[in-house]
Design an enzyme around this catalytic site. Structure first.
Site, PDB file in Angstrom:
ATOM      1  N   HIS A  89      12.909  -5.831   1.391  1.00  0.00           N
ATOM      2  CA  HIS A  89      11.599  -5.996   2.027  1.00  0.00           C
ATOM      3  C   HIS A  89      11.362  -4.816   2.965  1.00  0.00           C
ATOM      4  O   HIS A  89      12.190  -4.570   3.844  1.00  0.00           O
ATOM      5  CB  HIS A  89      11.597  -7.314   2.809  1.00  0.00           C
ATOM      6  CG  HIS A  89      10.276  -7.662   3.420  1.00  0.00           C
ATOM      7  ND1 HIS A  89       9.154  -6.871   3.296  1.00  0.00           N
ATOM      8  CD2 HIS A  89       9.895  -8.732   4.172  1.00  0.00           C
ATOM      9  CE1 HIS A  89       8.144  -7.438   3.940  1.00  0.00           C
ATOM     10  NE2 HIS A  89       8.567  -8.562   4.484  1.00  0.00           N
TER      11      HIS A  89
ATOM     12  N   TYR B 192       6.497  -8.508  -0.109  1.00  0.00           N
ATOM     13  CA  TYR B 192       7.912  -8.702  -0.438  1.00  0.00           C
ATOM     14  C   TYR B 192       8.441 -10.086  -0.074  1.00  0.00           C
ATOM     15  O   TYR B 192       9.235 -10.660  -0.815  1.00  0.00           O
ATOM     16  CB  TYR B 192       8.763  -7.557   0.151  1.00  0.00           C
ATOM     17  CG  TYR B 192       8.517  -6.263  -0.607  1.00  0.00           C
ATOM     18  CD1 TYR B 192       7.293  -5.593  -0.484  1.00  0.00           C
ATOM     19  CD2 TYR B 192       9.437  -5.738  -1.483  1.00  0.00           C
ATOM     20  CE1 TYR B 192       7.024  -4.441  -1.196  1.00  0.00           C
ATOM     21  CE2 TYR B 192       9.176  -4.574  -2.201  1.00  0.00           C
ATOM     22  CZ  TYR B 192       7.968  -3.936  -2.053  1.00  0.00           C
ATOM     23  OH  TYR B 192       7.692  -2.805  -2.773  1.00  0.00           O
TER      24      TYR B 192
ATOM     25  N   ASN C   6      11.612   5.012  -3.833  1.00  0.00           N
ATOM     26  CA  ASN C   6      11.613   5.414  -5.242  1.00  0.00           C
ATOM     27  C   ASN C   6      12.309   6.759  -5.402  1.00  0.00           C
ATOM     28  O   ASN C   6      12.617   7.418  -4.417  1.00  0.00           O
ATOM     29  CB  ASN C   6      10.173   5.533  -5.760  1.00  0.00           C
ATOM     30  CG  ASN C   6       9.577   4.179  -6.146  1.00  0.00           C
ATOM     31  OD1 ASN C   6      10.286   3.190  -6.293  1.00  0.00           O
ATOM     32  ND2 ASN C   6       8.271   4.149  -6.309  1.00  0.00           N
TER      33      ASN C   6
ATOM     34  N   HIS D 109      10.156  -3.746 -11.304  1.00  0.00           N
ATOM     35  CA  HIS D 109      11.554  -3.406 -10.992  1.00  0.00           C
ATOM     36  C   HIS D 109      12.527  -4.473 -11.494  1.00  0.00           C
ATOM     37  O   HIS D 109      13.549  -4.740 -10.868  1.00  0.00           O
ATOM     38  CB  HIS D 109      11.760  -3.216  -9.486  1.00  0.00           C
ATOM     39  CG  HIS D 109      10.957  -2.090  -8.903  1.00  0.00           C
ATOM     40  ND1 HIS D 109      11.442  -0.810  -8.801  1.00  0.00           N
ATOM     41  CD2 HIS D 109       9.696  -2.046  -8.407  1.00  0.00           C
ATOM     42  CE1 HIS D 109      10.520  -0.037  -8.238  1.00  0.00           C
ATOM     43  NE2 HIS D 109       9.441  -0.754  -8.009  1.00  0.00           N
TER      44      HIS D 109
HETATM   45 FE1  HDE Z   1       7.262  -2.476  -4.582  1.00  0.00          FE
HETATM   46  N1  HDE Z   1       7.508  -4.439  -5.070  1.00  0.00           N
HETATM   47  N2  HDE Z   1       5.307  -2.800  -4.297  1.00  0.00           N
HETATM   48  N3  HDE Z   1       6.971  -0.490  -4.301  1.00  0.00           N
HETATM   49  N4  HDE Z   1       9.186  -2.145  -4.960  1.00  0.00           N
HETATM   50  C1  HDE Z   1       8.638  -5.026  -5.456  1.00  0.00           C
HETATM   51  O1  HDE Z   1       9.442  -7.065  -4.654  1.00  0.00           O
HETATM   52  C2  HDE Z   1       4.725  -3.998  -4.172  1.00  0.00           C
HETATM   53  C3  HDE Z   1       5.799   0.121  -3.997  1.00  0.00           C
HETATM   54  C4  HDE Z   1       9.845  -0.962  -4.795  1.00  0.00           C
HETATM   55  O2  HDE Z   1      15.514  -3.458  -6.299  1.00  0.00           O
HETATM   56  C5  HDE Z   1       8.531  -6.511  -5.562  1.00  0.00           C
HETATM   57  O3  HDE Z   1      11.465  -8.087  -4.647  1.00  0.00           O
HETATM   58  C6  HDE Z   1       3.339  -3.838  -3.801  1.00  0.00           C
HETATM   59  C7  HDE Z   1       6.007   1.467  -3.580  1.00  0.00           C
HETATM   60  C8  HDE Z   1      11.209  -1.112  -5.191  1.00  0.00           C
HETATM   61  O4  HDE Z   1      14.808  -5.441  -5.693  1.00  0.00           O
HETATM   62  C9  HDE Z   1       7.102  -6.786  -5.107  1.00  0.00           C
HETATM   63  C10 HDE Z   1       3.125  -2.498  -3.728  1.00  0.00           C
HETATM   64  C11 HDE Z   1       7.357   1.662  -3.662  1.00  0.00           C
HETATM   65  C12 HDE Z   1      11.339  -2.438  -5.594  1.00  0.00           C
HETATM   66  C13 HDE Z   1       6.580  -5.404  -4.836  1.00  0.00           C
HETATM   67  C14 HDE Z   1       4.365  -1.852  -4.035  1.00  0.00           C
HETATM   68  C15 HDE Z   1       7.937   0.427  -4.114  1.00  0.00           C
HETATM   69  C16 HDE Z   1      10.056  -3.045  -5.434  1.00  0.00           C
HETATM   70  C17 HDE Z   1       8.936  -7.088  -6.895  1.00  0.00           C
HETATM   71  C18 HDE Z   1       1.821  -1.785  -3.411  1.00  0.00           C
HETATM   72  C19 HDE Z   1       8.153   2.924  -3.382  1.00  0.00           C
HETATM   73  C20 HDE Z   1      12.573  -3.111  -6.164  1.00  0.00           C
HETATM   74  C21 HDE Z   1      10.302  -7.709  -6.671  1.00  0.00           C
HETATM   75  C22 HDE Z   1       1.371  -2.064  -2.102  1.00  0.00           C
HETATM   76  C23 HDE Z   1       8.097   3.342  -2.005  1.00  0.00           C
HETATM   77  C24 HDE Z   1      13.497  -3.602  -5.096  1.00  0.00           C
HETATM   78  C25 HDE Z   1      10.511  -7.658  -5.251  1.00  0.00           C
HETATM   79  C26 HDE Z   1      14.713  -4.217  -5.747  1.00  0.00           C
HETATM   80  C27 HDE Z   1       9.793  -4.394  -5.703  1.00  0.00           C
HETATM   81  C28 HDE Z   1       5.350  -5.191  -4.388  1.00  0.00           C
HETATM   82  C29 HDE Z   1       4.468  -0.432  -4.099  1.00  0.00           C
HETATM   83  C30 HDE Z   1       9.342   0.295  -4.313  1.00  0.00           C
HETATM   84  C31 HDE Z   1       6.228  -7.557  -6.070  1.00  0.00           C
HETATM   85  C32 HDE Z   1       2.363  -4.959  -3.594  1.00  0.00           C
HETATM   86  C33 HDE Z   1       4.961   2.466  -3.108  1.00  0.00           C
HETATM   87  C34 HDE Z   1      12.307  -0.048  -5.171  1.00  0.00           C
HETATM   88  O5  HDE Z   1       7.080  -7.528  -3.918  1.00  0.00           O
END
Ligand code: HDE
Length: 726
Positions: free
Chosen positions: A342, A365, A151, A78
């Site tokens: 988060h 997060y 999402n 992202h």
């Molecule tokens: Fe994320 N995801 N994600 N994700 N995610 C991040 O956090 C992660 C997942 C989503 O505009 C990170 O600050 C893991 C699903 C959005 O700043 C990180 C898993 C969904 C955003 C991270 C998922 C999301 C992130 C990277 C599997 C939809 C951007 C930067 C368990 C429901 C937020 C940050 C923004 C961002 C980890 C799966 C949505 C690395 C480990 C499912 C919208 O922490």
């Protein structure tokens, strides 16, 4: 019901006041970071005019050092995002289900900050990559921040957080040469997917047009996981969160997306920014699907499985509030880049479930912010501060802003009278929902998670003909870029589990055959300890054949042209009276019109007034517009007919299935196009010559027909003849 968006400035002001940390240099002297006024910011300190620079130059060193440290690590996923401020207004008191203040008090306006993003690309990548979009909302509530980090698709690729690093490694550019940027069309991604049957449903979504939105303002949003709502009596229910865009859900064509990526990689970012600057505030209705706790096991899928959705036909989406984005950030880095979302930022009245993907996210997060924002005090960055005060015994750390007074930083304490106190439930203290759990410690997954294909089928079957064709085309494109034949083969077998016709179509386009079986079976399609009988009982074909809500074409409004962009192709000698009539009618209906001519400046109309040109054929392209109008006027028509760029503009608009209107006396221009040759000659009275192609009649009648056509968004049926040289 949508609120009047222009009323919401008060809330934004409140947020600003509460998080004040803004700076305005207007009328101020330049200073160093220590506040010293600077007398010369253009020349470094030297030993003589032509001599070496001096180490003593603390002004130079401060400026360069700060510059050297300007970049922070981009988000690992992202990274590419755009954001806006806004407000959330509740329309329906939900206290029957939750005690969350912002979901029970209809008089409140809750400030929000929303960041949209792509997943795979780096910070500078194109907005229109085929990808799932992040839709993350920070609610600054009176009980603390609530982040709904969702999402634009309601399901995810995987069921367990432990798989996430592999998924992301597979989709990111390949490690040996860092190619391709922001694209899933490569071997490692499809190798991973072909070995991950639980991704079947999500693959249908990302290969659909949902992955190439027309605008961030025209996307749905989903919380994805099942969450819990908890009311004041501590009674819980399950909930899925939804955002429904007031403008409907719309996409561009894949060829269009690829063109836009080259011509304006900032297309979505610009569109969001401009809409807000123009006062066309984007709005979404906030929806909830509520499932009583006792119905937890009622469905053929598991509510804890993030690869499943709850069809709206089974549980309708209750629209309970409206979110309006009404202010652009003042500073991209300070706000859009430094915002830290988060899933663990919740408020009383909302709680988690045991969805294993959600559980892993609860760890990730905070961890990611520590590395990205450099330490544990990222909550003190203005965009991340709650609008309520923070009181606790946490101290110190990198870049601490808060100056905590007093000598106690421990609890329990007597020296400070026990402050800060723990808040009991009645005083708003957060308590976790006391879910009863009796289980052995295992590494494993519930058998109820093993039906991977039923909802993928439901999604595919719910699409209209053209939408199905787009999925076939997208998969043909993606697999066509895969060089390892065994990966393609596995994927074809995988697709045949969803739909034989789909697999057959992709096989045909990629010059392959759909294998009847595989030498090594698809992993994890079936629980290791399940008998065939037991497995058959897990894979219950759903009770639904189709769900209308899953098709963009069937579920989006076709009665508005709000904020659509219309190109008016013109040259010297154009019928300016007709331009005025069409422009007025379209603008009144909420669209935006731009005159495009061979060169910038003004063109002469047949009347007296010169017509201002917004863009030249050199600086713009049809992919930036939703529809095209060609006015008449002998000289204008002659110029455009002979201009290959104008003809290309029209061919491309046709290829991308857009509405095209032209005055009867502009027929020559249309005849110069590829599709013009096929049109019937009837140009009498506002006639529809072919889907979305209209001509004749006086300008006001033409405008009315044109508005109807633009509201259809795209005429996908036209694609059968889309092999247009554009
Ligand atoms: Fe994320 N995801 N994600 N994700 N995610 C991040 O956090 C992660 C997942 C989503 O505009 C990170 O600050 C893991 C699903 C959005 O700043 C990180 C898993 C969904 C955003 C991270 C998922 C999301 C992130 C990277 C599997 C939809 C951007 C930067 C368990 C429901 C937020 C940050 C923004 C961002 C980890 C799966 C949505 C690395 C480990 C499912 C919208 O922490």
């Amino acid at each position: 019901m949508a609120t009047d968006p222009k009323q919401n400035d008060i809330t934004n002001k409140k947020l600003d006041d509460l998080q004040q940390n803004t700076e305005d240099s207007t009328g101020q002297f330049l200073t160093t970071n220590q506040g010293l006024k600077v007398n010369d910011d253009q020349n470094s300190l030297k030993a003589g005019e032509r001599g070496p620079s001096l180490l003593e130059d603390f002004i130079l060193r401060e400026k360069i050092t700060h510059f050297d440290h300007e970049r922070i690590p981009e988000r690992v996923v992202h990274a590419r995002g755009s954001a806006a401020h806004g407000v959330f207004k509740l329309n329906e008191d939900m206290s029957e289900f939750t005690k969350a203040g912002f979901l029970t008090d209809t008089s409140r306006e809750t400030p929000v900050f929303v960041r949209f993003s792509t997943v795979a690309g780096s910070r500078g990548s194109s907005d229109l990559a085929r990808d799932v979009r992040g839709f993350a909302v920070k609610f600054y509530t009176e009980e603390g921040n609530f982040d709904l980090v969702g999402n634009n698709m309601p399901v995810f690729f995987i069921q367990d957080a432990i798989k996430f690093p592999d998924l992301i490694h597979a989709v990111k550019p390949e490690p040996h040469n860092e190619i391709p940027q922001a694209a899933s069309a490569h071997d490692t991604f499809w190798d991973y997917i072909s070995n991950t049957p639980e991704s079947a449903h999500m693959i249908m979504w990302v290969m659909s047009d949902r992955a190439i939105p027309r605008s961030l303002r025209m996307m749905e949003g989903f919380g994805v996981h099942t969450f819990r709502l908890v009311n004041a009596d501590n009674k819980a229910c399950f909930v899925k969160f939804h955002w429904k865009p007031v403008l409907g859900v719309h996409s561009v064509a894949w060829d269009e997306a690829q063109n836009i990526s080259g011509k304006d990689p900032d297309f979505h970012r610009r569109d969001l920014w401009e809409a807000i600057e123009n006062g066309d505030f984007p709005q979404w209705e906030f929806g909830v699907q509520i499932v009583p706790e006792e119905d937890e096991h009622k469905y053929e899928f598991d509510l804890l499985d993030p690869t499943k959705l709850i069809p709206e036909e089974l549980v309708p989406v209750r629209r309970i509030g409206t979110m309006t984005l009404n202010r652009n950030p003042d500073n991209f880095f300070a706000e859009t880049e430094q915002v830290a979302f988060h899933v663990g930022h919740i408020v009383p009245g909302i709680d988690f479930t045991n969805d294993p993907l959600l559980q892993g996210r609860l760890f990730s997060y905070t961890d990611t912010q520590l590395i990205r924002l450099g330490g544990p005090n990222f909550h003190e960055i203005p965009i991340n501060r709650p609008v309520v005060p923070i009181h606790n015994n946490q101290r110190d750390g990198h870049m601490r802003q808060q100056i905590n007074k007093g000598k106690t930083a421990h609890s329990p304490n007597g020296m400070s009278g026990g402050c800060p106190f723990q808040a009991g439930m009645m005083q708003g203290g957060f308590t976790s929902y006391p879910e009863r759990i009796e289980a052995g410690k295992i590494r494993g997954r519930s058998k109820s998670f093993f039906d991977h294909f039923s909802q993928a089928k439901l999604f595919f079957n719910s699409q209209t003909g053209p939408e199905k064709q787009h999925i076939t085309d997208a998969l043909s494109f993606e697999l066509g870029k895969v060089e390892t034949l065994s990966v393609r083969e596995r994927m074809l077998y995988f697709l045949s589990q969803i739909d034989e016709g789909l697999a057959g179509g992709v096989a045909y386009n990629t010059g392959m055959h759909v294998p009847k079986d595989l030498k090594t079976p698809l992993n994890q399609t079936k629980p290791a300890d399940a008998s065939d009988e037991e497995y058959a009982s897990i894979v219950k074909e759903g009770s639904l054949d189709k769900s209308t809500a899953l098709s963009m074409v069937l579920s989006s409004p076709t009665d508005t042209i709000q904020t659509r962009k219309i190109a008016i192709l013109a040259a010297d000698g154009v019928n300016d009276a007709n331009i005025e009539t069409i422009k007025n009618a379209l603008t009144k209906a909420g669209a935006m019109c731009e005159v495009i001519a061979p060169k910038l400046g003004f063109i002469a109309g047949t009347g007296d007034t010169p017509v201002a040109v917004a863009k030249s054929l050199l600086t713009t392209a049809s992919v930036f517009y939703d529809a095209v109008y060609v006015p008449g006027g002998t000289n204008s028509v002659a110029t455009l007919e002979a201009d290959p760029d104008a003809v290309h503009f029209l061919n491309e608009a046709f290829k991308h299935c857009k509405a095209i209107a032209f005055d009867a006396d502009a027929l020559q221009v249309i005849k110069a196009t590829y599709f013009g040759r096929k049109l019937p000659e009837d140009t009498s009275d506002a006639t529809v010559l072919m889907e979305g192609i209209i001509t004749g009649g006086d300008a006001s009648k033409l405008a009315q027909q044109f508005i109807k056509a633009i509201a259809q968004h795209r005429f996908w049926e036209r694609e059968k003849s889309r092999k247009v040289p554009a």
